[in-house]
Design an enzyme around this catalytic site. Structure first.
Site, PDB file in Angstrom:
ATOM      1  N   GLY A 263       0.969  -1.105  -0.011  1.00 19.33           N
ATOM      2  CA  GLY A 263      -0.009   0.022   0.095  1.00 19.33           C
ATOM      3  C   GLY A 263       0.815   1.314   0.265  1.00 19.33           C
ATOM      4  N   ALA A 264       1.861   1.430   0.694  1.00 15.73           N
ATOM      5  CA  ALA A 264       2.830   2.532   1.029  1.00 15.73           C
ATOM      6  C   ALA A 264       4.105   1.843   1.732  1.00 15.73           C
ATOM      7  CB  ALA A 264       2.186   3.510   1.730  1.00 15.73           C
ATOM      8  N   MET A 265       5.112   2.751   1.660  1.00 10.62           N
ATOM      9  CA  MET A 265       6.571   2.278   2.311  1.00 10.62           C
ATOM     10  C   MET A 265       7.170   3.473   2.963  1.00 10.62           C
ATOM     11  SD  MET A 265       8.563   0.058   3.367  1.00 10.62           S
ATOM     12  CE  MET A 265       9.989   0.287   4.062  1.00 10.62           C
ATOM     13  N   GLU A 266       7.283   3.497   4.221  1.00 11.24           N
ATOM     14  CA  GLU A 266       7.485   4.634   5.080  1.00 11.24           C
ATOM     15  C   GLU A 266       8.988   5.107   5.160  1.00 11.24           C
ATOM     16  OE1 GLU A 266       8.190   0.779   7.703  1.00 11.24           O
ATOM     17  OE2 GLU A 266       6.993   1.691   6.141  1.00 11.24           O
ATOM     18  N   ASN A 267       9.530   5.176   3.834  1.00 14.71           N
ATOM     19  CA  ASN A 267      10.838   5.797   3.595  1.00 14.71           C
ATOM     20  C   ASN A 267      11.004   7.271   4.147  1.00 14.71           C
ATOM     21  OD1 ASN A 267      11.400   3.463   1.707  1.00 14.71           O
ATOM     22  ND2 ASN A 267       9.907   4.761   0.430  1.00 14.71           N
ATOM     23  N   HIS A 297      -0.908   6.513   8.771  1.00 12.21           N
ATOM     24  CA  HIS A 297       0.192   5.273   9.105  1.00 12.21           C
ATOM     25  C   HIS A 297       1.409   5.660   8.766  1.00 12.21           C
ATOM     26  CE1 HIS A 297       0.587   0.942   9.458  1.00 12.21           C
ATOM     27  NE2 HIS A 297       1.451   1.276   8.733  1.00 12.21           N
ATOM     28  N   GLU A 298       1.600   5.709   7.583  1.00 12.16           N
ATOM     29  CA  GLU A 298       3.131   6.244   6.760  1.00 12.16           C
ATOM     30  C   GLU A 298       3.749   7.395   7.687  1.00 12.16           C
ATOM     31  OE1 GLU A 298       4.310   3.754   5.506  1.00 12.16           O
ATOM     32  OE2 GLU A 298       2.295   2.911   5.042  1.00 12.16           O
ATOM     33  N   HIS A 301       5.126   6.339  11.009  1.00 10.48           N
ATOM     34  CA  HIS A 301       6.299   5.595  10.875  1.00 10.48           C
ATOM     35  C   HIS A 301       7.592   6.519  10.964  1.00 10.48           C
ATOM     36  CE1 HIS A 301       5.643   1.343  10.344  1.00 10.48           C
ATOM     37  NE2 HIS A 301       4.805   1.376   9.322  1.00 10.48           N
ATOM     38  N   GLU A 320       4.803  -1.896  12.803  1.00 13.85           N
ATOM     39  CA  GLU A 320       3.496  -1.760  12.238  1.00 13.85           C
ATOM     40  C   GLU A 320       2.447  -1.823  13.112  1.00 13.85           C
ATOM     41  OE1 GLU A 320       3.503  -1.108   9.189  1.00 13.85           O
ATOM     42  OE2 GLU A 320       5.412  -1.769   8.485  1.00 13.85           O
TER      43      GLU A 320
END
Length: 829
Positions: A263-267, A297-298, A301, A320
């Site tokens: 869905g997404a990535m928290e870079n 959510h991201e 993080h 998570e």
């Protein structure tokens, strides 16, 4: 492609005890990345690190297409020393520098540096997705979460491209970009996103903001950007107040990238999202809520995961579960979507409950995770949804003030470093003055979920732990009663043993429907009493509390899967209650479960058409009763498009005639209709291709593949060949083919592909990465053929050793769902 060994926990521990990485310099040459014939890119990495045992040996992680040079402390090393993705570094000094020059290969499976071409305009896009162990396919590194280091990244790219990354990007010459030096990052957080992006920029509280997507999505991006920026601003303000720690990573970019696996990535500083979150057509409120929740959510993080990272993958939940909980909390407290916890029940907890029912269930924390690839299999509804529910129970146990105080202290103490479960619980205990050893053992370290039931006559609330995972889990919850559309009681209950007498429940007015855990405060399966279950089809729509309605729907679905509720009861309830529902998350998710699983799997084949007709009639009622152009009307139209077998309705819609208001030019809706027609054999390949020519975009080409795969007869052979043998297909194209393949009523043809699944899909591990293949293996599983022979084939495959961890996990879970359906059919006919 030879499979590389996965880093083990013991190897990571040994390496982290030996070295400290002090800086990373990465230079990527993406020249030619805008050309179809350019499949590789240049990578130069300089790593500085210390060694506390001079003379010792360690290894570097690297998976190149070709290794040009390798220099350690001024001495050339033989490129042939690269074996199985590792380079031995011997005779280390106290201070070390290693420089690696290599040629890397762009990926097509969403891992590493993925490149996609947008057919809408022929433009190319590149983005890095280095989770979980893909960093060595982009640059040389010590690839484990506890060897964090600051990064200095430079990029050469085509002159018309824009580059975005973890640090603020500055163009220093045509095609040349320098990114600001970062704070210490784990390797799997590093990203570069390059291409001719459409961008919207802003600033909030001194933080530069950017939102980016493909150029062909410029119009919807610009139209929707303000809502996304509003959520971003509100989330920053909320987290700053809550944690008392400012966002630490400079600029904040959100890049909606094509063909993204998650869905997404928290870079840090550069979050990547799947670009389907930029809605091309109409979007229902619950879809905007989902995007809002994902943004929050991201952002969570940035503190939990990025500022403080787990030491090893067995503490994944520290990332998570926390972000999952905080996203729902933030969505409810800081945005317009105050119904966020209802969405959590039907969108997230039902996912997690399903994961708990499978043989692959695992504790929230403390799993073995002996190597990185094994850890990948625990990124599921347990680590996310159950972990978030567990945090809600922790707050009920120690109080919100103590929880936030403990979180803030934990973040400050471990900033830019790593933490463990023991570290986190230590701060919770100090903040609350409560020993959490037994609580942690029951909630975090033991798998399984309890069954909660309530008997109003006796006033007893019960808790039944699963026999395979006995635990003494305390539950704080409520029980509500409803009669004739009114709430007649709501009482609180605390379970610290198998049962508890609740006098207020016994003394409350008698209710037609009694709903345990009505506010969905705990993690448990809800067992409805017989009289409530009998009253549900007629009475569910009258419940005034959407949260309680969501809990009842979850209880019905769980009951079917556990063999306690006849699936016909759910179909009947859907027909009566669903058209009257006013919560869009419930509308969307419940319809998805019915059409995606309950109807095609749990009902005998001869009853499926009748059940779909019930769903279609309910959808038509919702569409007719809703304001034209409203999102309720949109949901009614979508469910009707998926469930109806009426060619007289569907064919004009496919031809863009007589469409519901707001859907006249909605290509995504059109593909729903065409896929359904294809599954019934009511359109042919030429018709599908004509629709694709009208929508020659990434989404349009995926829609074409799904519809063609859904066609009956000989089309199945073409689709299977494309899915399992065409190595040029991207991760999304594989998903599209797999998602359409098992559609339709031609069970005789489909049955012939059951053995081919177990031979052909596992073999795809030769060229498809684990993250992508796990999804494909789930979508392509023959769940449509609900027969003992399918279960036997699963058992035979699982008994052997020919499955990779990702495929094995997919087969285990899909086989478990198949056996639930077989059990239900045996019980209820």
């Amino acid at each position: 492609m030879r499979r590389m060994p996965s880093l083990t926990r013991s190897e990571a521990t040994e390496r982290a005890a030996l070295i400290t990485v002090t800086s990373m310099e990465v230079d990527l040459d993406l020249t030619g990345g805008d050309r179809d014939d350019h499949e590789e890119f240049g990578s130069r990495t300089t790593i500085r690190f210390t060694c506390n045992q001079p003379g010792a040996t360690t290894f570097l992680d690297l998976r190149p297409a070709a290794l040009e040079s390798l220099v350690l402390n001024g001495s050339e090393l033989d490129p042939a020393s690269l074996r199985d993705g590792r380079v031995e570094l011997a005779d280390l000094a106290a201070e070390n520098e290693v420089t690696v020059v290599a040629t890397m290969r762009y990926s097509r499976d969403g891992q590493g540096l993925h490149r996609a071409v947008d057919p809408a305009d022929g433009q190319h896009y590149v983005y890095g997705h280095l989770f979980l162990d893909a960093a060595p396919t982009v640059f040389a590194c010590f690839d484990q979460p506890d060897l964090k280091a600051p990064y200095a990244v430079t990029v050469t790219a085509p002159e018309h491209w824009t580059v975005v990354g973890n640090g603020a990007a500055m163009s220093t010459a045509p095609g040349r970009w320098e990114l600001a030096h970062t704070r210490p990052l784990a390797t799997y957080f590093v990203t570069v996103c390059a291409g001719p992006w459409a961008s919207v920029r802003s600033e909030h509280d001194g933080i530069p903001l950017g939102i980016h997507a493909r150029a062909s999505l410029r119009e919807p991006l610009e139209r929707q950007a303000e809502q996304m920026l509003e959520v971003t601003r509100a989330s920053f303000d909320y987290y700053h107040r809550l944690f008392g720690i400012r966002y630490p990573f400079g600029e904040y970019h959100q890049v909606f990238v094509p063909e993204f696996n998650a869905g997404a990535m928290e870079n840090p500083g550069c979050v990547t999202f799947r670009d389907t979150y930029v809605f091309r057509g109409a979007a229902a409120r619950d879809e905007v809520l989902t995007r809002t929740n994902t943004i929050a959510h991201e952002m969570a993080h940035m503190w939990f995961g990025d500022l403080v990272t787990m030491r090893w993958w067995d503490d994944l939940w520290l990332n998570e579960s926390f972000a999952e909980y905080m996203a729902h909390r933030t969505t409810v407290d800081a945005t317009e979507f105050t119904e966020g916890w209802v969405d959590s029940t039907v969108a997230r907890k039902m996912w997690g409950y399903a994961a708990e029912r499978t043989p692959s269930t695992h504790p929230v924390a403390g799993g073995a995770a002996l190597d990185a690839q094994a850890a990948l299999q625990d990124f599921d509804g347990i680590s996310y949804a159950k972990g978030a529910a567990t945090l809600r129970q922790l707050i009920a146990h120690i109080g919100d003030h103590a929880f936030i105080a403990g979180v803030s202290a934990y973040l400050r103490e471990h900033a830019y470093g790593n933490g463990t479960l023991a570290d986190f619980l230590g701060f919770m205990e100090r903040a609350s003055g409560t020993d959490l050893g037994e609580w942690s053992k029951a909630w975090l370290l033991t798998a399984g979920l309890d069954v909660i039931a309530a008997d109003q006559e006796s006033g007893v609330v019960t808790r039944e732990a699963p026999a395979a995972f006995p635990a003494d889990r305390p539950h704080t919850l409520d029980v509500a009663g409803f009669t004739a559309g009114a709430e007649v009681f709501r009482v609180e209950a605390t379970l610290t043993g198998p049962s508890a007498e609740v006098a207020a429940l016994r003394e409350a007015p008698r209710a037609e429907l009694v709903v345990p855990n009505a506010s969905d405060l705990t993690w448990a399966t809800v067992a409805l009493d017989p009289s409530t279950l009998q009253a549900v089809p007629q009475g569910l729509a009258t419940l005034p509390d959407p949260q309680a309605r969501a809990v009842v729907w979850a209880a019905l679905v769980d009951g079917v899967c556990l063999g306690r509720v006849d699936p016909r009861v759910v179909v009947d309830t859907f027909g009566r209650a669903w058209p009257q529902e006013d919560n869009e998350s419930v509308l969307n998710r419940v319809a998805g479960v019915l059409l995606g699983r309950l109807v095609p799997s749990f009902l005998p084949a001869e009853e499926e058409a009748g059940a779909r007709a019930v769903v279609a009639q309910a959808a038509a009622e919702l569409l007719d009763a809703s304001e034209p152009g409203s999102t309720r009307a949109l949901l009614g139209a979508r469910v009707l498009a998926r469930s109806s077998a009426d060619e007289a309705t569907l064919r004009p819609w496919a031809e863009r005639s007589g469409l519901p208001a707001g859907l006249e030019r909605d290509s995504d809706f059109r593909w729903l209709v065409v896929r359904n027609l294809a599954g019934h054999g009511l359109v042919d390949r030429d018709f599908i291709e004509r629709v694709r020519r009208d929508d020659d975009t990434l989404s349009g080409r995926l829609g074409e593949l799904t519809a063609r795969a859904a066609l009956p007869g000989e089309a199945k052979s073409w689709a299977w060949e494309q899915l399992t043998a065409n190595r040029e297909r991207s991760n999304y194209e594989l998903n599209a083919l797999a998602g359409g393949f098992w559609a339709g009523d031609d069970l005789e043809t489909l049955r012939g592909f059951v053995p081919r699944y177990f031979a052909d899909v596992p073999a795809m591990a030769q060229w498809v990465g684990a993250d992508a293949l796990g999804r494909v293996a789930t979508l392509a599983y023959p769940s449509r053929v609900v027969e003992p022979a399918t279960a036997d084939a699963s058992a035979e495959a699982l008994a052997g050793d020919g499955l990779t961890p990702a495929v094995r996990r997919s087969v285990v879970d899909a086989d478990s769902e198949l056996r639930e359906a077989l059990r239900s059919r045996a019980l209820f006919g």
